[in-house]
Motif scaffolding. Structure first.
Motif, PDB file in Angstrom:
ATOM      1  N   GLY A   1     -14.938  -9.741  10.322  1.00  0.00           N
ATOM      2  CA  GLY A   1     -16.166  -9.163   9.792  1.00  0.00           C
ATOM      3  C   GLY A   1     -16.109  -7.734   9.319  1.00  0.00           C
ATOM      4  N   GLY A   2     -14.988  -7.023   9.523  1.00  0.00           N
ATOM      5  CA  GLY A   2     -14.884  -5.652   9.048  1.00  0.00           C
ATOM      6  C   GLY A   2     -15.885  -4.712   9.695  1.00  0.00           C
ATOM      7  N   ILE A   3     -16.277  -3.652   8.974  1.00  0.00           N
ATOM      8  CA  ILE A   3     -17.126  -2.604   9.533  1.00  0.00           C
ATOM      9  C   ILE A   3     -18.504  -3.135   9.914  1.00  0.00           C
ATOM     10  CG2 ILE A   3     -18.022  -1.836   7.297  1.00  0.00           C
ATOM     11  CD1 ILE A   3     -17.117   0.393  10.332  1.00  0.00           C
ATOM     12  N   THR A   4     -19.027  -4.125   9.184  1.00  0.00           N
ATOM     13  CA  THR A   4     -20.349  -4.666   9.515  1.00  0.00           C
ATOM     14  C   THR A   4     -20.321  -5.357  10.877  1.00  0.00           C
ATOM     15  OG1 THR A   4     -20.758  -5.009   7.156  1.00  0.00           O
ATOM     16  CG2 THR A   4     -22.247  -6.091   8.686  1.00  0.00           C
TER      17      THR A   4
ATOM     18  N   LEU B   1      -8.267   2.539  11.431  1.00  0.00           N
ATOM     19  CA  LEU B   1      -6.818   2.664  11.270  1.00  0.00           C
ATOM     20  C   LEU B   1      -6.334   1.839  10.086  1.00  0.00           C
ATOM     21  CD1 LEU B   1      -5.833   2.408  15.038  1.00  0.00           C
ATOM     22  CD2 LEU B   1      -5.368   4.386  13.577  1.00  0.00           C
ATOM     23  N   SER B   2      -6.904   0.656   9.943  1.00  0.00           N
ATOM     24  CA  SER B   2      -6.558  -0.201   8.814  1.00  0.00           C
ATOM     25  C   SER B   2      -6.991   0.421   7.489  1.00  0.00           C
ATOM     26  CB  SER B   2      -7.224  -1.574   8.988  1.00  0.00           C
ATOM     27  OG  SER B   2      -7.107  -2.341   7.818  1.00  0.00           O
ATOM     28  N   THR B   3      -8.198   0.980   7.459  1.00  0.00           N
ATOM     29  CA  THR B   3      -8.717   1.599   6.236  1.00  0.00           C
ATOM     30  C   THR B   3      -7.828   2.742   5.772  1.00  0.00           C
ATOM     31  OG1 THR B   3     -10.992   1.026   6.840  1.00  0.00           O
ATOM     32  CG2 THR B   3     -10.692   2.780   5.215  1.00  0.00           C
ATOM     33  N   VAL B   4      -7.498   3.648   6.708  1.00  0.00           N
ATOM     34  CA  VAL B   4      -6.662   4.800   6.358  1.00  0.00           C
ATOM     35  C   VAL B   4      -5.260   4.352   5.938  1.00  0.00           C
ATOM     36  CG1 VAL B   4      -5.532   6.862   7.296  1.00  0.00           C
ATOM     37  CG2 VAL B   4      -7.959   6.424   7.770  1.00  0.00           C
ATOM     38  N   SER B   5      -4.689   3.397   6.648  1.00  0.00           N
ATOM     39  CA  SER B   5      -3.347   2.913   6.302  1.00  0.00           C
ATOM     40  C   SER B   5      -3.325   2.307   4.897  1.00  0.00           C
ATOM     41  CB  SER B   5      -2.888   1.861   7.319  1.00  0.00           C
ATOM     42  OG  SER B   5      -2.835   2.395   8.602  1.00  0.00           O
ATOM     43  N   THR B   6      -4.356   1.542   4.568  1.00  0.00           N
ATOM     44  CA  THR B   6      -4.405   0.873   3.273  1.00  0.00           C
ATOM     45  C   THR B   6      -4.659   1.856   2.136  1.00  0.00           C
ATOM     46  OG1 THR B   6      -5.254  -1.138   4.321  1.00  0.00           O
ATOM     47  CG2 THR B   6      -5.500  -0.962   1.939  1.00  0.00           C
ATOM     48  N   LEU B   7      -5.691   2.713   2.306  1.00  0.00           N
ATOM     49  CA  LEU B   7      -6.102   3.585   1.201  1.00  0.00           C
ATOM     50  C   LEU B   7      -5.241   4.839   1.076  1.00  0.00           C
ATOM     51  CD1 LEU B   7      -9.997   3.401   1.498  1.00  0.00           C
ATOM     52  CD2 LEU B   7      -8.478   2.045   0.061  1.00  0.00           C
ATOM     53  N   ASP B   8      -4.876   5.436   2.206  1.00  0.00           N
ATOM     54  CA  ASP B   8      -4.168   6.721   2.148  1.00  0.00           C
ATOM     55  C   ASP B   8      -2.662   6.573   2.003  1.00  0.00           C
ATOM     56  OD1 ASP B   8      -6.785   7.321   2.947  1.00  0.00           O
ATOM     57  OD2 ASP B   8      -6.140   9.151   3.937  1.00  0.00           O
ATOM     58  N   PHE B   9      -2.145   5.396   2.308  1.00  0.00           N
ATOM     59  CA  PHE B   9      -0.698   5.216   2.217  1.00  0.00           C
ATOM     60  C   PHE B   9      -0.313   4.024   1.337  1.00  0.00           C
ATOM     61  CE2 PHE B   9      -1.338   7.667   6.105  1.00  0.00           C
ATOM     62  CZ  PHE B   9      -0.429   8.699   5.908  1.00  0.00           C
ATOM     63  N   TYR B  10      -0.728   2.830   1.710  1.00  0.00           N
ATOM     64  CA  TYR B  10      -0.287   1.636   0.973  1.00  0.00           C
ATOM     65  C   TYR B  10      -0.737   1.670  -0.487  1.00  0.00           C
ATOM     66  CZ  TYR B  10       0.449  -3.274  -0.222  1.00  0.00           C
ATOM     67  OH  TYR B  10       0.866  -4.434  -0.829  1.00  0.00           O
TER      68      TYR B  10
ATOM     69  N   SER C   1      -5.564  -5.052   4.308  1.00  0.00           N
ATOM     70  CA  SER C   1      -6.363  -4.380   5.340  1.00  0.00           C
ATOM     71  C   SER C   1      -6.385  -5.205   6.619  1.00  0.00           C
ATOM     72  CB  SER C   1      -7.790  -4.148   4.845  1.00  0.00           C
ATOM     73  OG  SER C   1      -7.800  -3.299   3.726  1.00  0.00           O
ATOM     74  N   ARG C   2      -6.495  -6.492   6.472  1.00  0.00           N
ATOM     75  CA  ARG C   2      -6.513  -7.358   7.655  1.00  0.00           C
ATOM     76  C   ARG C   2      -5.147  -7.382   8.338  1.00  0.00           C
ATOM     77  NH1 ARG C   2     -10.633 -11.736   4.849  1.00  0.00           N
ATOM     78  NH2 ARG C   2     -12.475 -11.092   6.061  1.00  0.00           N
ATOM     79  N   VAL C   3      -4.078  -7.333   7.542  1.00  0.00           N
ATOM     80  CA  VAL C   3      -2.729  -7.273   8.124  1.00  0.00           C
ATOM     81  C   VAL C   3      -2.551  -5.975   8.902  1.00  0.00           C
ATOM     82  CG1 VAL C   3      -0.269  -7.093   7.590  1.00  0.00           C
ATOM     83  CG2 VAL C   3      -1.679  -8.802   6.410  1.00  0.00           C
TER      84      VAL C   3
ATOM     85  N   THR D   1      -8.795  -8.467  -3.814  1.00  0.00           N
ATOM     86  CA  THR D   1      -8.457  -9.474  -2.802  1.00  0.00           C
ATOM     87  C   THR D   1      -7.164  -9.111  -2.083  1.00  0.00           C
ATOM     88  OG1 THR D   1      -9.548 -11.206  -4.079  1.00  0.00           O
ATOM     89  CG2 THR D   1      -7.976 -11.910  -2.410  1.00  0.00           C
ATOM     90  N   HIS D   2      -6.221  -8.588  -2.840  1.00  0.00           N
ATOM     91  CA  HIS D   2      -4.944  -8.164  -2.256  1.00  0.00           C
ATOM     92  C   HIS D   2      -5.178  -7.078  -1.211  1.00  0.00           C
ATOM     93  CE1 HIS D   2      -0.645  -7.124  -2.128  1.00  0.00           C
ATOM     94  NE2 HIS D   2      -1.048  -5.857  -2.122  1.00  0.00           N
ATOM     95  N   TYR D   3      -5.980  -6.065  -1.549  1.00  0.00           N
ATOM     96  CA  TYR D   3      -6.222  -4.978  -0.601  1.00  0.00           C
ATOM     97  C   TYR D   3      -7.007  -5.453   0.627  1.00  0.00           C
ATOM     98  CZ  TYR D   3      -4.541  -1.862  -4.262  1.00  0.00           C
ATOM     99  OH  TYR D   3      -3.777  -1.246  -5.210  1.00  0.00           O
ATOM    100  N   LEU D   4      -7.896  -6.424   0.439  1.00  0.00           N
ATOM    101  CA  LEU D   4      -8.617  -6.989   1.577  1.00  0.00           C
ATOM    102  C   LEU D   4      -7.640  -7.658   2.542  1.00  0.00           C
ATOM    103  CD1 LEU D   4     -11.145  -7.839   3.131  1.00  0.00           C
ATOM    104  CD2 LEU D   4     -11.376  -9.787   1.554  1.00  0.00           C
ATOM    105  N   ASN D   5      -6.716  -8.429   1.995  1.00  0.00           N
ATOM    106  CA  ASN D   5      -5.716  -9.109   2.836  1.00  0.00           C
ATOM    107  C   ASN D   5      -4.798  -8.109   3.527  1.00  0.00           C
ATOM    108  OD1 ASN D   5      -6.705 -11.645   2.124  1.00  0.00           O
ATOM    109  ND2 ASN D   5      -5.346 -11.830   0.355  1.00  0.00           N
TER     110      ASN D   5
END
Length: 536
Positions: free
Chosen positions: A171-174, A344-353, A370-372, A364-368
């Motif tokens: 469900g993410g942040i919600t 932690l997932s948000t920062v890892s995805t947006l600030d690094f990946y 983020s879950r990883v 869709t790729h970034y959503l997947n």
């Protein structure tokens, strides 16, 4: 494990299943990466505010605050006097920058103000500090599950991680926010029952108990000693810990991210204002509980102070109480863990990946991804949690605060320089941050300075060295950056844009009316505490 009983197991299992079900239901609305990070910006402000409170209170307060007060008395409240001042600073200076930028990672600000290296540095510092803090939360929960149910502590660490991970991935942040709302209700229910049982089960009336505690020096809330080696003084609470908590609430992705899911900046600010008014009462409640425990047990030593509240609940013998307490502590822990996993997932995805590896992929790729990353960080956090299990027996609230204090000075210095300094540059900032961390390490290892002052030391050294290094390396700057407070005020004036939205300032540095009420509330808490011991 069988002593836990059918009723208690039923309460605990129903609570766990309810969280998983809610995560599943909310997951139906998560179709993009932005949904995962920010929801659909439709979450009511009061739910966000409760989530903010629940996240920081956590199991640290449920177990650690009574344990800390049991040892040091009511003076522990000094560490928590500063929340109104903290919220004033954060909604006045930090929120306008983050909300106006429309970003999911608050560390994007550092790149706009200084550059890519500054963003990577502050993001990296936060990833490390948040991992260690979340591990402390996991350790606290494992203590409870082990004591109550007989589950080994390491197994408890893994079980709680998996439960919080499942609904966060779905469900993410919600899901984080709405499960926090439910979890805060469970936490307050458990705490309320314990307080009632403690007063009801005492052989002396509460005022007589407080009088006895006063004679033992346990009820003085305001220690005005200037000794910086003492943790719980008024000066450490109002000066040092104000800086510490500004960093927690202003530069911590885990805390700020949920407010970015608000409908507008006014709702984001109202969510934090709720924290500013309620935090004092929450901590005062748990600290009073701690000194009442001291009177109840006549100050007897415990092998692990964090189990005091659990031993009392076990002795009280109310049917289902241990199940409620287990659910309450799991609620407190998961309200912090789910937030940490998502952030932690948000920062890892947006600030690094996304920034350095795959900048042009589909949503869709970034959503997947983020879950990883959510799964990755949940796994990583388990290891330092086991280290806490092996080496810590003191108040887990104090342990967590000490861990955080090593890093907050660097973060506060970086944002403070960004907001207010004309001459700070990226290269100077990198030098200043490095020296600031060294200064905190030296203070921790080779001096008697108490940990609340580490944030002030780190921030002061960072600011001073950064300004000198920036001028030496890059020279003085001709004008303020557009991403400083003065730069933003000038930009709004030049563009003719509205300074307010629905009565709330969009411009950093402009003080909203509610801030004056918050300051008045801060004065009230000081007067209340100053008078408290006189009325006993």
């Amino acid at each position: 494990m069988t002593e836990f009983g059918t009723l208690n197991w039923t309460i605990l299992i129903v609570y766990i299943l309810a969280n998983l079900l809610l995560g599943y239901v909310i997951s139906k609305k998560v179709s993009t990466a932005d949904d995962f990070y920010l929801g659909q910006k439709q979450t009511p402000w009061w739910a966000i505010g409760i989530s903010v409170i629940a996240t920081y209170v956590s199991a640290m307060t449920f177990l650690g605050a009574p344990a800390w007060a049991y040892k040091d008395g009511l003076s522990v409240i000094a560490i928590h006097l500063n929340y109104p001042l903290v919220i004033i600073a954060v909604i006045t200076f930090f929120f306008p920058f983050f909300y106006n930028a429309g970003c999911a990672s608050i560390y994007e600000y550092q790149e706009k103000r200084f550059g890519k290296k500054a963003r990577a540095l502050v993001s990296g510092i936060w990833l490390i500090s948040q991992t260690m803090s979340s591990a402390a939360v996991l350790y606290a929960t494992a203590i409870v599950l082990s004591y109550i149910t007989g589950i080994p502590e390491v197994a408890g660490i893994v079980i709680v991680t998996i439960i919080a991970l499942i609904y966060t991935v779905m469900g993410g942040i919600t899901a984080v926010i709405w499960t926090d709302v439910i979890q805060s209700g469970i936490l307050l229910l458990g705490a309320g029952i314990i307080m009632y049982a403690l007063i009801d089960g005492s052989s002396t009336p509460i005022m007589e108990s407080l009088s006895q505690l006063k004679e033992q020096g346990k009820t003085n809330p305001l220690n005005f000693d200037f000794d910086v080696s003492q943790v719980s003084t008024v000066w450490s609470g109002i000066l040092a810990m104000t800086l510490y908590h500004i960093t927690v609430y202003g530069t911590n992705q885990m805390m700020v991210q949920r407010t970015l899911a608000a409908k507008n900046i006014g709702d984001a600010k109202k969510a934090y204002v709720l924290m500013g008014f309620l935090a004092f009462f929450v901590y005062f409640f748990f600290i009073i509980m701690g000194i009442l425990f001291y009177n109840y047990y006549q100050g007897k030593p415990f092998e692990n102070e964090n189990t005091i509240i659990l031993e009392f609940a076990s002795e009280y013998g109310m049917p289902g109480l241990m199940g409620i307490i287990a659910a309450a502590v799991m609620a407190a822990s998961m309200s912090s863990l789910d937030s940490a996993f998502n952030s932690l997932s948000t920062v890892s995805t947006l600030d690094f990946y996304k920034k350095y590896f795959k900048p042009n992929e589909t949503d869709t790729h970034y959503l997947n991804v983020s879950r990883v990353f959510t799964v990755f960080w949940a796994t990583i956090i388990i290891f330092p949690a086991i280290m806490y299990h092996l080496h810590s027996t003191g108040s887990i609230l104090e342990v967590l605060s000490k861990v955080g204090s090593f890093f907050v000075g660097a973060q506060l210095g970086m944002f403070g320089l960004g907001f207010f300094s004309k001459h700070a540059t990226e290269r100077g900032l990198l030098v200043g941050t490095f020296v600031g961390v060294l200064a905190v390490t030296y203070a921790a290892l080779f001096t008697d300075v108490a940990w609340p002052w580490y944030a002030a030391i780190g921030a002061f050294v960072n600011v001073a060295v950064t300004i000198v290094a920036s001028i030496a390396i890059d020279g003085k700057q001709a004008e303020y950056s557009p991403y400083t407070v003065k730069g933003q005020i000038k930009a709004f004036a030049d563009s003719g844009a509205e300074e307010k939205e629905n009565g709330w300032y969009l411009v950093p540095g402009k003080v909203d009316k509610v801030c004056y009420v918050l300051f008045g509330f801060f004065i009230f808490t000081l007067v209340f505490l100053f008078s408290f011991e006189s009325f006993i």
